[in-house]
Enzyme design. Structure first.
Site, short mmCIF file in Angstrom:
data_model
loop_
_atom_site.label_atom_id
_atom_site.label_comp_id
_atom_site.label_asym_id
_atom_site.label_seq_id
_atom_site.Cartn_x
_atom_site.Cartn_y
_atom_site.Cartn_z
N LEU A 30 1.02 -1.15 0.47
CA LEU A 30 0.03 0.21 -0.09
C LEU A 30 1.02 1.35 0.02
O LEU A 30 0.58 2.18 -0.69
CB LEU A 30 -0.73 0.05 0.91
CG LEU A 30 -2.24 -1.25 1.18
CD1 LEU A 30 -2.61 -1.50 2.11
CD2 LEU A 30 -3.33 -0.31 -0.21
N ASP A 49 10.67 4.01 3.82
CA ASP A 49 10.98 2.55 4.56
C ASP A 49 12.37 1.92 5.00
O ASP A 49 12.87 2.19 4.90
CB ASP A 49 10.63 1.58 3.82
CG ASP A 49 10.25 0.20 3.58
OD1 ASP A 49 8.62 0.49 2.80
OD2 ASP A 49 10.33 -0.54 4.37
N ASP A 84 13.48 4.34 11.13
CA ASP A 84 12.70 3.61 12.05
C ASP A 84 11.60 4.53 12.64
O ASP A 84 11.97 5.07 13.61
CB ASP A 84 13.14 2.78 13.14
CG ASP A 84 12.68 2.19 13.48
OD1 ASP A 84 11.32 2.56 13.81
OD2 ASP A 84 12.80 1.09 14.69
N ASN A 111 1.74 4.73 7.47
CA ASN A 111 0.98 3.30 7.09
C ASN A 111 2.13 1.76 7.03
O ASN A 111 2.19 1.36 6.94
CB ASN A 111 1.18 3.59 5.72
CG ASN A 111 1.32 1.80 4.87
OD1 ASN A 111 -0.11 1.95 4.66
ND2 ASN A 111 2.26 2.09 4.07
N TYR A 182 -2.54 -6.41 16.64
CA TYR A 182 -2.76 -6.20 15.22
C TYR A 182 -4.25 -5.20 15.48
O TYR A 182 -4.26 -3.87 15.30
CB TYR A 182 -2.48 -6.39 14.64
CG TYR A 182 -2.87 -5.73 13.27
CD1 TYR A 182 -1.86 -5.22 11.68
CD2 TYR A 182 -4.39 -6.64 12.15
CE1 TYR A 182 -2.28 -4.80 11.24
CE2 TYR A 182 -4.23 -5.47 11.32
CZ TYR A 182 -3.69 -5.19 10.83
OH TYR A 182 -3.51 -4.41 9.63
N LYS A 186 -4.19 -1.23 15.49
CA LYS A 186 -5.51 -0.56 14.67
C LYS A 186 -6.51 -0.67 15.28
O LYS A 186 -6.86 1.22 14.61
CB LYS A 186 -5.30 -1.11 13.35
CG LYS A 186 -4.28 -1.86 12.65
CD LYS A 186 -3.80 -1.16 12.31
CE LYS A 186 -2.95 -1.21 11.00
NZ LYS A 186 -2.14 -0.67 10.49
N THR A 216 -1.15 -7.25 0.42
CA THR A 216 0.43 -7.05 0.57
C THR A 216 0.84 -8.24 0.89
O THR A 216 0.37 -9.21 1.30
CB THR A 216 -0.34 -5.60 1.50
OG1 THR A 216 -0.26 -6.53 3.11
CG2 THR A 216 -0.83 -4.79 1.15
#
Length: 313
Positions: A30, A49, A84, A111, A182, A186, A216
């Protein structure tokens, strides 16, 4: 190169022409799709990244560098950042990279993330900490540093037209079996989005969140059947590029919304309405346990059925 003066290469047209955009976790999936889409709409992009593995281990500069090269080959402008963002220094240097390279920052797309899926009884504390760190802290720290810059701009009389797009998930909205850490992270991002939208409005900053569904590294194994690309050449409903147009619009001057959450999947965009008061009863005095239970059952009989937890059996 300085975006503040309008100098430098890059497309001159598009709904994000001349805007400076940070995308974290932009080396693959993404994030890569978002970075490329922003560049195609005229933005100058900071491609962040760390290059970690699916479980967050290791690092490599290749993913971010590769996306920068793709953008430049297409006539756009981008710079790589390999830090990071879940560390104070990494998040600070991310914003500094945008300011030193392009002279300002207009849009932040949070993201970055990874998975360590376990059922709760098998979930180790280290796994919990790692996932919450990269998703939740990895949203908070870049947001904090970007917000400090925008506040200083506002106080100096240079009112920003800034945007933040946070990345939640269906797991954060409804939960997902085997993804306790997770899902919690989120869901926390949604709460952070609402608070940030309220607090930063005075500085000219809009903050929204998306809950995307796309193919992904994090989904193609967990949901292999539903994420597979079509073999007949038809519409690839799970391509990450399907999500990016909404993200680009939210990060442009054209979007006047803040404090909202959108689901984006295939060709569908849904405004999520979140927690709202449902049926209620007020005795006007303290309930007994039996009375509270009776009242709760009556209220539940009038309430909407909640969405199922992903993967529930």
């Amino acid at each position: 190169m300085n975006a503040a003066t309008g100098s430098g290469p890059g497309p001159a047209t598009g709904i994000c022409a001349g805007r400076v955009v940070i995308v974290t976790g932009a080396g693959r999936g993404l994030g890569r799709a978002h970075a490329r889409a922003y560049a195609a709409e005229g933005a100058w992009v900071v491609v962040n990244d760390l290059g970690a593995g699916l479980d967050g281990s290791g690092s490599s500069g290749d993913p971010a560098h590769g996306v920068v090269e793709e953008i430049r080959a297409a006539g756009g402008e981008a710079v790589a950042h390999y830090g990071d963002v879940a560390t104070p220094d990494g998040a600070a240097s991310l914003v500094t990279t945008a300011l030193e390279t392009y002279g300002r920052l207009d849009t932040l797309v949070n993201n970055a993330g990874f998975l360590r899926d376990r059922m709760l009884v098998n979930l180790e504390e280290d796994d919990w900490d790692a996932v919450v760190r990269v998703h939740l802290k990895g949203h908070f720290l870049p947001l904090r540093h970007a917000a400090a810059y925008w506040r200083s701009e506002s106080k100096a009389g240079r009112a920003p037209r800034a945007c933040v797009i946070n990345t939640s998930s269906g797991a954060g909205l409804s939960g997902s079996v085997g993804q306790g850490c997770y899902s919690a992270a989120k869901a926390g991002i949604l709460g952070l989005t609402l608070v940030a939208a309220a607090e930063l409005a005075a500085y000219g900053v809009r903050v929204n969140a998306i809950a995307p569904a796309a193919r992904t590294r994090m989904t193609e194994r967990t949901f292999a059947d539903t994420m597979a690309a079509p073999v007949d050449g038809g519409f690839d409903a799970m391509a990450p590029e399907n999500v990016s147009p909404l993200v680009v619009w939210l990060g442009s001057d054209a979007a006047g919304v803040t404090g909202r959450v959108f689901e984006a999947e295939a060709g569908r965009i849904t405004v999520m309405e979140g927690w709202r008061p449902g049926p209620s009863a007020d005795k006007g005095a303290r309930w007994s346990a039996a009375e509270a239970g009776e009242a709760a059952l009556k209220l539940l009989s009038r309430a909407e059925t909640p969405q199922p937890v992903y993967g529930a059996r």
